[in-house]
Design a protein around this motif. Structure first.
Motif, PDB file in Angstrom:
ATOM      1  N   GLY A 155       0.794  -1.126   0.103  1.00 14.82           N
ATOM      2  CA  GLY A 155      -0.189   0.028  -0.123  1.00 14.82           C
ATOM      3  C   GLY A 155       0.894   1.229  -0.023  1.00 14.82           C
ATOM      4  N   VAL A 156       1.999   1.340   0.518  1.00 12.97           N
ATOM      5  CA  VAL A 156       3.246   2.179   0.477  1.00 12.97           C
ATOM      6  C   VAL A 156       3.123   3.004  -0.847  1.00 12.97           C
ATOM      7  CG1 VAL A 156       5.353   2.929   1.054  1.00 12.97           C
ATOM      8  CG2 VAL A 156       4.128   1.522   2.602  1.00 12.97           C
ATOM      9  N   MET A 157       3.136   1.921  -1.777  1.00 10.21           N
ATOM     10  CA  MET A 157       3.188   2.664  -3.122  1.00 10.21           C
ATOM     11  C   MET A 157       2.208   3.515  -3.752  1.00 10.21           C
ATOM     12  SD  MET A 157       3.285  -0.137  -6.690  1.00 10.21           S
ATOM     13  CE  MET A 157       4.775  -0.853  -6.085  1.00 10.21           C
ATOM     14  N   PHE A 158       1.085   3.097  -3.124  1.00  9.13           N
ATOM     15  CA  PHE A 158       0.022   4.091  -3.831  1.00  9.13           C
ATOM     16  C   PHE A 158       0.053   5.511  -3.154  1.00  9.13           C
ATOM     17  CE2 PHE A 158      -1.448  -0.230  -4.184  1.00  9.13           C
ATOM     18  CZ  PHE A 158      -1.543  -0.421  -5.523  1.00  9.13           C
ATOM     19  N   SER A 159       0.935   5.602  -2.409  1.00 11.45           N
ATOM     20  CA  SER A 159       1.133   6.991  -1.943  1.00 11.45           C
ATOM     21  C   SER A 159       1.852   8.007  -2.821  1.00 11.45           C
ATOM     22  CB  SER A 159       1.916   7.090  -0.441  1.00 11.45           C
ATOM     23  OG  SER A 159       3.179   6.694  -0.643  1.00 11.45           O
ATOM     24  N   ALA A 160       2.269   7.510  -3.712  1.00 13.55           N
ATOM     25  CA  ALA A 160       2.959   8.124  -4.892  1.00 13.55           C
ATOM     26  C   ALA A 160       1.765   8.723  -5.435  1.00 13.55           C
ATOM     27  CB  ALA A 160       3.716   7.198  -5.992  1.00 13.55           C
ATOM     28  N   ILE A 161       0.522   8.394  -5.527  1.00 15.86           N
ATOM     29  CA  ILE A 161      -0.457   9.295  -6.384  1.00 15.86           C
ATOM     30  C   ILE A 161      -0.718  10.738  -5.307  1.00 15.86           C
ATOM     31  CG2 ILE A 161      -2.752   9.301  -7.126  1.00 15.86           C
ATOM     32  CD1 ILE A 161      -2.524   6.380  -7.384  1.00 15.86           C
ATOM     33  N   PRO A 162      -0.974  10.716  -4.339  1.00 18.99           N
ATOM     34  CA  PRO A 162      -1.208  12.212  -3.610  1.00 18.99           C
ATOM     35  C   PRO A 162       0.126  13.054  -3.532  1.00 18.99           C
ATOM     36  CG  PRO A 162      -1.060  10.365  -1.917  1.00 18.99           C
ATOM     37  CD  PRO A 162      -1.295   9.723  -3.364  1.00 18.99           C
ATOM     38  N   VAL A 163       1.157  12.359  -3.544  1.00 19.16           N
ATOM     39  CA  VAL A 163       2.321  12.826  -3.457  1.00 19.16           C
ATOM     40  C   VAL A 163       2.574  13.830  -4.917  1.00 19.16           C
ATOM     41  CG1 VAL A 163       4.983  12.992  -3.680  1.00 19.16           C
ATOM     42  CG2 VAL A 163       3.724  11.491  -1.719  1.00 19.16           C
TER      43      VAL A 163
END
Length: 243
Positions: A155-163
């Motif tokens: 799930g850490v990977m998907f934080s790239a979207i809001p970043v």
């Protein structure tokens, strides 16, 4: 390309997550040493930025007034409370080992988005087309992703979207500032904003090392105060603008 730094940051988060999932058994001592190394590097970067000030009084005023505003609205507490609410929504039972994609996404997003490097780096990319801060932030986020992914999962990977969305929006907004602000006033703002943000980055580094527990989020209003102080100083010609 004005969004180059933001794109690199997002990609490094993804790469870091993948590496973290492949290396799930990193020793705790190694994780600790890596975080110390990152903290030291961040501190040095912040010091270099802080020394760029030509009018340090502006930096002091901005930090002090920003701290007063930040503590008054307790921005640090508000952000942490939001994080706890999100964590409660994602994992209401709060069971150890009960990790989900959403939990990793929320935790990583809070870490990567909340911080002065995201704001300062995005402004630097938009105003000067200088992506160094965001690239350094991307490297830090990448290493942090490795560590987070070993415990929080993919799930850490998907934080790239809001970043990408958050930093990209600030960068694109910054590109429009230069169209309405005189060049010499803009140069003064960039100089003092960089120095003010640099001191905040020093605080982040010291917190990462464990030497301090500075509520850096409560200093963030200082970035907005810089704009106001520079505008007043420029209008009344109280300071010399950088050549």
């Amino acid at each position: 390309m004005v969004l180059f730094g933001t794109i690199v940051n997002a990609i490094l988060i993804i790469v870091g997550t993948i590496i973290g999932r492949l290396l799930q058994n990193i020793p705790e001592k190694m994780k600790e040493t890596i975080m110390y190394a990152i903290g030291l590097a961040v501190t040095v970067i912040g010091l270099q930025m802080g020394f760029q000030s030509g009018q340090f009084l502006i930096v002091i005023i901005s930090l002090v007034v920003g701290a007063v505003i930040g503590e008054w609205i307790d921005l640090d507490h508000q952000l942490n409370r939001l994080g706890h609410k999100l964590e409660t929504l994602v994992n209401p039972t709060n069971k150890e080992g009960s990790l989900s994609i959403a939990q990793g996404f929320v935790s990583a997003t809070l870490i990567f988005v909340i911080g002065s490097m995201a704001v300062i780096g995005s402004l630097d990319s938009g105003l000067r087309n200088d992506h160094n801060i965001l690239i350094v932030k991307g490297l830090i986020d990448g290493f942090t992703s490795i560590i987070l992914a070993t415990t929080l999962g993919i799930g850490v990977m998907f934080s790239a979207i809001p970043v990408f969305l958050y930093q990209g929006a600030i960068t694109l907004f910054a590109t429009q500032i230069s169209k309405v602000i005189p060049d010499d006033a803009l140069a003064l703002f960039i100089q003092e904003m960089t120095a003010t943000g640099g001191i905040m980055i020093v605080a982040i580094g010291l917190n990462m090392i464990g030497l301090t527990k500075i509520r850096v989020a409560n200093l963030l209003p200082g970035v907005l105060v810089v704009m106001l102080v520079v505008a007043i100083a420029y209008h009344f010609q109280l300071v010399a603008v950088p050549s």
